[in-house]
Enzyme design. Structure first.
Site, PDB file in Angstrom:
ATOM      1  CE1 TYR A 114      39.571  45.001  44.343  1.00 33.56           C
ATOM      2  CE2 TYR A 114      40.087  45.774  42.133  1.00 33.56           C
ATOM      3  CZ  TYR A 114      40.482  45.501  43.428  1.00 33.56           C
ATOM      4  OH  TYR A 114      41.783  45.718  43.809  1.00 33.56           O
TER       5      TYR A 114
ATOM      6  CB  VAL B 158      40.380  36.703  28.443  1.00 30.80           C
ATOM      7  CG1 VAL B 158      38.946  37.190  28.535  1.00 30.80           C
ATOM      8  CG2 VAL B 158      40.624  35.580  29.451  1.00 30.80           C
TER       9      VAL B 158
END
Length: 390
Positions: free
Chosen positions: A186, A254
């Site tokens: 990205y 995370v």
């Protein structure tokens, strides 16, 4: 409402002429807020281009609104539609918001991510350049990648030196992980389209502004899985945490939630874009960070704050175990990598446009979670109550 009798002036005291703006991705989170701003506070017209219009439906109701006739929706997929050039040609300015921009997709759908953010953006840049039309292109703070400081030894005092982590549009390098870390697909696609736009400006005189958003947050952001998005979908961190809170599930951190982020309220950020639109002499040729360095937290701190705010807006007690730790491999799949800190330098946008964000992190979370609770709580309750067909 802006009345036509009082002429609005730009930052240099010049009258602002009504513009026709081709907005690609107008039906998304940012697009919907920008359309609202342009309809309620300016005399500009919008050609709203997108595949979906759910988030701007309230602006498209016929006849009942003061801006009827100033916004038109065009259901177009920019991948393969010859009508796009015609819309750009009859506009004064194109704003391109179209992108795949959820980290969960970067390493599971890297080809779509690269195509969406680079290949599909190429015709837009080309049409603007060939037709001498101004372009405001939305990039991302991810183009900075990792900070220089992240490569220093863990105990180095230089890690605390802003020179090693504050991100500046004109001097900071763009540092990505290895090719097998597909999370950077990205950022890399976004960086390449930025370089192409910059080159079109240098070689062919394209008038451009590039926007690098740093976590814009607010109502209508992303989706809630299984309610207005795919059940297995993984939206960005704020909508992910909202989904957990609505379902009374622990918030998943995370890799310990140690990454640092800054968050800016969508309405503050849209004010910056409004200034770019109406002050081309100050915005053209510039890349702008648009974020709020005062709202910096670790993802773990964000989770703790959201838990408190949601308890306040919903009137429900927090669950006993508000967070759980998961590995990035477990959550995002193979090939995930992350940037350590994302803190924008605000010098350029402040100097050129006089813009500063105003809303505190607590206030923007309260506004956003109030919206999420009002919009989704009942639908989530019903979806949990429904027996799953075997």
């Amino acid at each position: 409402m802006t009345s036509s009798s009082t002429t609005k002036l730009d930052l240099d005291g010049n009258p602002i002429k009504p513009l026709t703006i081709c907005m690609i991705g107008a039906g998304g989170f940012i697009g919907s807020h920008l359309c609202e701003k342009l309809m309620s506070e300016t005399n500009h017209s919008v050609l709203a281009v997108d595949v979906y219009n759910d988030k701007i439906k309230h602006l498209l109701e016929p006849d009942s609104l003061p801006w009827t006739g100033r916004i038109q929706f065009h259901r177009i997929n920019i991948k393969n539609d010859s009508r796009l050039e015609g819309l750009i040609k009859c506009s004064d300015l194109t704003v391109n918001l179209a992108a795949i921009c959820t980290p969960a997709d970067y390493n599971t759908r890297p080809l779509d991510t690269i195509y969406s953010n680079f290949i599909d953006a190429l015709p837009v840049v080309k049409y603007c350049s060939e037709n001498s039309k101004r372009l405001i292109h939305f990039s991302t703070c991810e183009v900075y990648g990792k900070t220089i400081g992240s490569f220093l030894p863990q105990d180095s005092p230089l890690r605390q030196d802003p020179a090693y982590y504050i991100l500046k549009e004109d001097t900071s390098p763009c540092i990505f992980g290895s090719i097998e870390k597909q999370r950077w697909s990205y950022a890399c696609a976004k960086q390449l389209i930025e370089r192409l736009i910059y080159a079109e400006g240098a070689e062919n005189g394209l008038e451009f502004t590039i926007v690098r958003p740093f976590n814009w947050i607010g109502p209508r952001m992303d989706f809630i899985p299984g309610i207005d998005g795919p059940s297995e979908g993984v939206p960005r961190v704020l909508a992910c945490f909202s989904n957990n809170l609505l379902r009374r599930e622990p918030l998943k951190l995370v890799d310990g939630g140690n990454s640092q982020r800054t968050f800016v309220y969508i309405k503050d950020a849209i004010e910056a874009v409004h200034l770019m639109i109406e002050n081309p002499a100050r915005a053209n040729g510039h890349i702008f960070n648009v974020g709020n360095p005062n709202n910096e937290v670790t993802v773990r701190q964000l989770a703790e704050m959201m838990t408190k705010v949601y308890a306040k807006v919903s009137g429900e007690d927090s669950i006993e175990t508000p967070t759980i730790d998961v590995s990035s491999k477990e959550f995002y799949g193979e090939g995930y990598d992350d940037s350590d800190k994302r803190i924008p330098d605000m010098t350029i946008i402040n100097k050129q446009l006089g813009w500063n964000p105003k809303t505190s992190l607590w206030d923007l979370l309260e506004s956003t979670l109030t919206y999420q609770h009002r919009t989704y709580a009942e639908a989530v309750r019903q979806s949990i109550a429904k027996p799953v067909a075997s």
